[in-house]
Design an enzyme around this catalytic site. Structure first.
Site, PDB file in Angstrom:
ATOM      1  N   CYS A 163       1.044  -1.224  -0.063  1.00 32.49           N
ATOM      2  CA  CYS A 163       0.144  -0.063  -0.052  1.00 32.49           C
ATOM      3  C   CYS A 163       1.113   1.092  -0.046  1.00 32.49           C
ATOM      4  CB  CYS A 163      -0.821  -0.158   1.236  1.00 32.49           C
ATOM      5  SG  CYS A 163      -2.066  -1.655   1.390  1.00 32.49           S
TER       6      CYS A 163
ATOM      7  N   TYR B 255      22.910  -8.500  -2.388  1.00 34.55           N
ATOM      8  CA  TYR B 255      22.642  -7.307  -1.464  1.00 34.55           C
ATOM      9  C   TYR B 255      21.146  -7.450  -1.427  1.00 34.55           C
ATOM     10  CZ  TYR B 255      27.258  -5.487  -1.900  1.00 34.55           C
ATOM     11  OH  TYR B 255      28.565  -5.075  -1.688  1.00 34.55           O
TER      12      TYR B 255
END
Length: 738
Positions: free
Chosen positions: A556, A600
């Site tokens: 959201c 990463y």
């Protein structure tokens, strides 16, 4: 008559000027030059040819998809498009034989299909790891330096270390130690937990392998590093700050350990762009020349100058060219030789990271996401630069070490996720009577704007048409806010303006594809630093991609989208989503892959909206019927798992909800679901992953969170049976049973 003028409907003429909407306006599009839809920005003739084929609707082939998505550039030698139109993995790089290629779609089906039909029942998103690719990357790096050493008559050897910060996954680190053992390949740690895992893993590695200790250090960190030397691990404490030398001297005497010490130098050499910001004189880490001299004096006074044996530096990640690389290595080699002159017993020059990845296939030295060299050119530039300086100073050639984490692990991991729906803005279509009614409802000012639009259409001034259409739309929006127009009139003006834009080629053809993924969790570098990764459909590449789209994730958050892609694109060529009865072999599902993300991304990803990490499978090449074996499978974190991370207690939460269900539940509302069934449903929600579940998989339970192993395809059914037996009532909460 001008193209748009032929759309005028005399029956709805001034004062209620009107444009016909019976199709005549659309015919004008063939005459009017479009205002958008420029061809893809490409850097190769092959990609341009593929783009042209998309535009003109000509014959399509897998090779055209490979060019369109630049797979032959960023993917070589590990990824390609096979004859079925699916992405194939070449686990041994250039040494991969034809029968050893692995169809990525088959892996996804094996992982995501229900256990009842031979699958693993894992939920997407999914990370697929290829240890064979990891091994090949490590070997390729080693062989490149070995060749440079031989060809340039260098009188020492290369032995690298893997910086575990790039991907701390247990099996990734253990694989690197195992695969690198013949090459004395070691590890680099930058924190205390990383040091602990490196110490543990290197107990099974080559005794000559280096354990390089970087990062800021306190007494506990340095003590731990000294203990590692007591355990016969070849540990080097690299000084990042000047004050660390006092701790090292005092603690080593207290523990009676003779340390091996390195210093990290701040070089003057640096490169521009984001990845170069950690280098240069103002970099975050390292010592200036003045500080290095003070360290040398302190070690000399303590009778420990012989302990100083390694020089470390870091130009910056993604070094773009060998010219910059050679300049930085040459500067560091000068410092190395000066330390030898001052009496240090120097043995190793650690060039740090910086070996870059070509994320977009452009092989450009002018980009943060590409590099203008290959492994062989990189290694030769390093070896040559060190040799030139050392020969000039008559200094013995040092062992060359590098910390090339990104280059080692990026290729071995692929993130698979699904596009679950696609949407495009569709304004309402106006009929002639509807347009007449709309005109009558407009205010005088709005009708004047419409009159200007009509006049511009009559004169064939199409850019002016767009200007007046936008002016009409904005005026109607303001009037809607003031309560003068209703929502129906606002929808009508949207339809009129959209019709004009489409006729003039000025409408936006880009769709939004909603993907079952959290960008913040799985591709955080895109959100954080704008890092681009290759994103490609993993199947249907024998079909022309008829759409262009951006990707919107489940969170959201308006930042949860990908609207920038390699090649400077703001949208991605994609296919129309299919129905459930698909002939593509994917059951109507549309799978995308994010490649070169093995470094990463998993370590940095967060828990925005409490979306946890993906499921993971480890896949090795085998001689079985499918050419691969899943050697490990691990479902992603459940809702309960991610709630625990944020200090919630799922068991207590369930108890609260169960009591609530008993008090206000099914009995009160004559719900056919009993209280026990409702409680069981609530409990299962805590055990499921936070991501959307495919319709056919809603009733499936995930494999137990401990994962499981099996070595080849023949052992699969037995392994699933073991996993099923292990995930019985003991794994569930006792009060969850219906």
């Amino acid at each position: 008559m001008p193209a748009l003028a032929c759309c005028v409907d005399p029956a709805v003429a001034p004062p209620g000027f009107a444009l016909a909407v019976d199709g005549s306006l659309r015919e004008a599009a063939a005459v009017v030059p479009p205002f958008s839809g420029a061809p893809l920005s490409t850097t190769t003739a092959a990609a341009a040819t593929a783009t042209a084929a998309v535009d003109d609707g000509s014959f399509w082939s897998p090779s055209l998809s490979a060019s369109l998505y630049r797979i032959d550039g960023w993917g070589a030698p590990y990824f390609a498009v096979n004859g079925s139109g699916n992405i194939s993995v070449r686990p041994h790089g250039t040494e991969t034989l034809g029968h050893q290629e692995i169809d990525l779609l088959k892996i996804v089906k094996k992982a995501s299909d229900p256990k009842s039909v031979g699958g693993l029942g894992l939920q997407l998103p999914l990370v697929v790891r290829f240890p064979d690719v990891l091994k090949n990357r490590l070997q390729s790096l080693q062989f490149a330096f070995d060749f440079a050493v031989r060809s340039l008559d260098y009188q020492a050897h290369y032995q690298g270390v893997y910086p575990v910060k790039c991907n701390q996954d247990r099996f990734v680190v253990e694989d690197i130690v195992k695969f690198g053992s013949p090459f004395r390949f070691g590890l680099e740690a930058g924190s205390k937990p990383e040091l602990l895992l490196a110490m543990s893993c290197l107990c099974k590695g080559n005794p000559e392998a280096l354990l390089v200790c970087n990062g800021f250090k306190d007494c506990e960190y340095i003590t731990l590093a000294l203990v590692a030397r007591k355990l016969a691990i070849n540990t080097v404490i690299v000084l990042e700050q000047e004050e660390e030398i006092d701790l090292v001297i005092n603690l080593s005497k207290k523990l009676s350990v003779r340390p091996v010490i390195g210093v990290r130098a701040k070089l003057r050499t640096k490169h521009s762009g984001h990845f170069g910001s950690t280098s240069g004189e103002k970099g975050k880490f390292g010592l200036t020349t003045t500080q290095i001299l003070r360290v040398v004096r302190k070690l000399d006074q303590a009778g420990m100058l012989d302990c100083l044996q390694l020089l470390h530096f870091h130009i910056g990640s993604q070094i773009p060219s060998t010219v910059l690389l050679a300049d930085g290595v040459g500067e560091a080699a000068q410092i190395y030789c000066e330390l030898v002159r001052l009496g240090a017993q120097m043995k190793v020059i650690d060039i740090g990271g910086g070996l870059g990845i070509d994320y977009d296939g452009s092989k450009s030295s002018d980009s943060d996401i590409s590099v203008g060299y290959d492994l062989q050119e990189y290694a030769a530039a390093v070896v040559r630069a060190v040799r030139i300086v050392c020969d000039r100073k008559s200094v013995k050639h040092p062992i060359i070490c590098s910390e090339s984490g990104r280059a080692i692990v990026s290729h071995h991991s692929v993130l698979i996720f699904e596009a679950v729906s696609a949407s495009a803005y569709e304004a309402p279509v106006l009929s002639s009577p509807g347009l007449q009614q709309f005109m009558e409802s407009l205010t005088e000012d709005a009708r004047a704007d419409y009159g200007n639009l009509y006049s511009a259409a009559m004169r064939g001034e199409y850019e002016t048409c767009l200007l007046h259409a936008d002016q009409l739309k904005q005026r109607c929006i303001e009037q809607f806010k003031e309560g003068i127009l209703g929502i129906e009139q606002l929808a009508d003006v949207d339809g009129l303006c959209d019709m004009v834009s489409k006729a003039l080629g000025a409408s936006d053809p880009v769709r939004t594809y909603h993907v079952n993924l959290s960008i913040f969790t799985s591709i955080p570098d895109f959100w954080g630093i704008g890092q681009l990764f290759p994103i490609v459909p993993i199947h249907r590449l024998d079909q022309r991609p008829g759409m262009r789209g951006i990707l919107s994730d489940l969170t959201c958050d308006s930042d949860g989208k990908i609207d920038k892609f390699i090649g400077g694109e703001s949208s991605l060529p994609l296919h129309e989503l299919e129905g459930e009865r698909s002939v593509s072999g994917s059951g109507g599902r549309y799978f995308l892959g994010m490649f070169l993300g093995g470094a990463y991304e998993e370590a940095i990803g967060g828990l925005h909206n409490l979306f946890g990490g993906p499921s993971v499978v480890r896949v090795s090449q085998s001689d079985g019927p499918h050419g691969f074996a899943v050697t490990r499978a691990m479902p992603g974190p459940s809702c309960g798992d991610v709630l625990r991370v944020m200090q919630h207690e799922p068991e207590l939460m369930f108890e609260t909800l169960r009591h609530r269900a008993e008090e206000y539940g099914s009995g009160q509302y004559n719900d056919p679901m009993g209280n026990d069934a409702l409680a069981s449903r609530l409990a299962q929600s805590f055990h499921n992953m936070p991501y959307l579940v495919a319709t056919s998989s809603c009733a499936l339970n995930a494999i137990n969170n401990n994962g499981f192993y099996y070595c080849d395809e023949d052992d699969y059914n037995a392994a699933v049976a073991v996993a099923d037996a292990a995930s019985g009532e003991d794994e569930q909460w006792s009060y969850c049973c219906a």
